[in-house]
Each structure stands twice: as structure tokens, then as C-alpha cells.
Design an enzyme around this catalytic site. Sequence first.
Site, PDB file in Angstrom:
ATOM      1  CG  ASN A 286      -6.889  -1.363   1.276  1.00  0.00           C
ATOM      2  OD1 ASN A 286      -6.122  -1.026   0.371  1.00  0.00           O
ATOM      3  ND2 ASN A 286      -6.448  -1.745   2.470  1.00  0.00           N
TER       4      ASN A 286
ATOM      5  CG  HIS B  87      -3.342   3.039   2.095  1.00  0.00           C
ATOM      6  ND1 HIS B  87      -3.870   2.594   0.903  1.00  0.00           N
ATOM      7  CD2 HIS B  87      -3.420   1.995   2.961  1.00  0.00           C
ATOM      8  CE1 HIS B  87      -4.247   1.335   1.046  1.00  0.00           C
ATOM      9  NE2 HIS B  87      -3.988   0.952   2.284  1.00  0.00           N
TER      10      HIS B  87
ATOM     11  CB  CYS C 149      -0.933   0.006   1.202  1.00  0.00           C
ATOM     12  SG  CYS C 149      -1.996  -1.458   1.285  1.00  0.00           S
TER      13      CYS C 149
END
Length: 348
Positions: A304, A273, A123
Amino acid sequence: MTSKIRPSKGAPYARILGVGGYRPTRVVPNEEILKHIDSSDEWIRSRSGISTRHWAGPEETVAVMSLEAGGKAIADAGLAPEQIDAVVVSTVSHFRQTPAVATEIAHRLGAGKPAAFDISAGCAGFGYGLTLAKGMIVEGSAEHVLVIGVERLSDLTDLEDRATAFLFGDGAGAVVVGPSQEPAIGPTVWGSEGDKSETIKQTLPWDVYRTTPVPGGEGPEPRPMAADIRYPAITQEGQAVFRWAVFEMAKIAQNALDEAGVAPEDLDVFIPHQANMRIIDSMVKTLKLPESVVVARDVETTGNTSAASIPLAMERLLATGKAKSGDTALVIGFGAGLVYAATVVTLP
């Protein structure tokens, strides 16, 4: 002793010139996830802030999504594909070990023969790619670099895992980085904490599926495919990751502001993020960001998307007018490794 190597002649600084994104056609609401786990829409929303996510269809491959996002970023930068000197792709869901998907993307974009490679930083991958691009431009090995974060995390989702089944989405986000006469990408604060590598991981390595002899006779014995071996998926220790992200990553974000010489009250946009809405809200509180700061909350409808989440959120903020060209934005990525990268940028 005097060096015989000629000094590089790159640009004084680098900046983001254009941004593009691609979200798969299929929208998956929480109700579809609930067919596989014992939970509720209210629980998913309260724990993650996610109401829907996009999952890629068979034709929406990592390469195809990257082409869509990358093409938009190049057009947004006012460039032609042949002006791209390097392509950097961050992904954990391109399942061919080699060749790098970046080479296919560069070819299909019509970029000629640029440098092209993949990176794996979970990520935080977009931040790592952005830092590499900045370095290429300042040292003179490239003038324009295409940085892509792309994931098909639906391929690595265990729909029966109550802790993660609702988290992940698919998509691609891209930026073009080019030369600048003034600072527009600040110093990167990045690093890793390998002692926590077990908190976010793939459940099984690929070699458990090996059914052919190992060259030289070394390594595990090949075995027939067992019916009880589940396909690998991403799993995580939710509470440990949450605590690390909220408390430790807020410090990293503050360090990035300090390194860039930007005070919280001078910030226009915060693009963390898109892991979890609770993490985002907690970081905003810990950083004491003013209410005037626009905060990306793309996770609500995108889920996500790992390396794709920051550029996708950036693209949506600009497209909807919530952020504007020239705004100063703090971006931070963090995830499996555990790794992180934060910097301050001027939006394209």
C-alpha cells in the site's frame, strides 16, 4: 450587473498524456516483516494479498522518487520540463511543514517557474490532484500539469504493530495532464466522512516532541524528550476500514461510472487504490465487473503506497501490456480522513 471579468479561455476538456513510476531498489519480503511480529507469510498473504513491498533507502527521498516518476511522465507525454505549468504533489510523508516539496521538484526538473503546491488527501490524493489539474486546464490557468503521488510510508510504519507492519510500501507515481478535444477525464465523485477520521490516523501529533518554549506561553508545556514516547506511525481499525471500503466505496465507484455515462460492460480497466487484495476482489464482485475488465493488483508486490498506488498501478499495467493506450479505466482512491475520489479516464 454585468461582470467586468473576462471569461477564461481554457481547453474544452483534459486528458492524461503520460505516466511514470518509481519503485525503490530495496525489495522487502514478508519474511523480513516476520522478524518483528508474531505472524506468518500465509496469514499476511491471506489478509492482504501482499508478498513484497519496496522500502526507500536514505537517498531515495520523497523529492528524489518524485523526480524519477515525474521525469518519466513528462517524457512519456512527449514534453519538455519547461512546458509544465503546474506541479501538484500529494503526500503525507514529506516531513517538512514548509516549503512544499512540489517547489523543489519543479526546480530540479527544470520546469522554470510553474505553480507548485502539495496536498494532503491520503490514499485519495491522486484523485484529488487529478481533479485539480483538470480544472486548471479547462479554466485556462495551465496547459500542462504534472500530478505526483509519492510516499515513504516506511517512515511511518510501526514494525511491531501486527495489524499494519506488513501493509505499507514506498514509491512515486506521476501523470501529466493536458488539453483534449474530447472528454477523457470524467466527472469526479469525491467527498469525506470526517466522523470516521479516527479509523486511519497518525498515532501521535508532532507537537508532543516539542522541547522549546511556546511563543506567548500558550499551548502545552515543553518537556524533555521522554524515552517512552514512540515515534509516530500510521494505525488503523482494520475491520471498520475494510467494511467501509468494500460496501461504501463500491457505491462511489458505481456513481463515477454513472456520471461518466460508462456501463460496467464498456469498461476496459479497473484501477482501485492498492490497499488490500481482499478489498479489490470484493469491489470487483460488488460492481459486477465482467471478466474482460483488467484489474490492477499491484498491491501484491508493491504494498500500500497511499497516494502513489493508482499511478504506479497504471504505469505497470501499461508497461506490461495488460492495458493499452486509449482504454477506458475506472480509478478510485480512498483512505485516511476518511476521504475518497473516483473518476473514469482514458489511458494515455
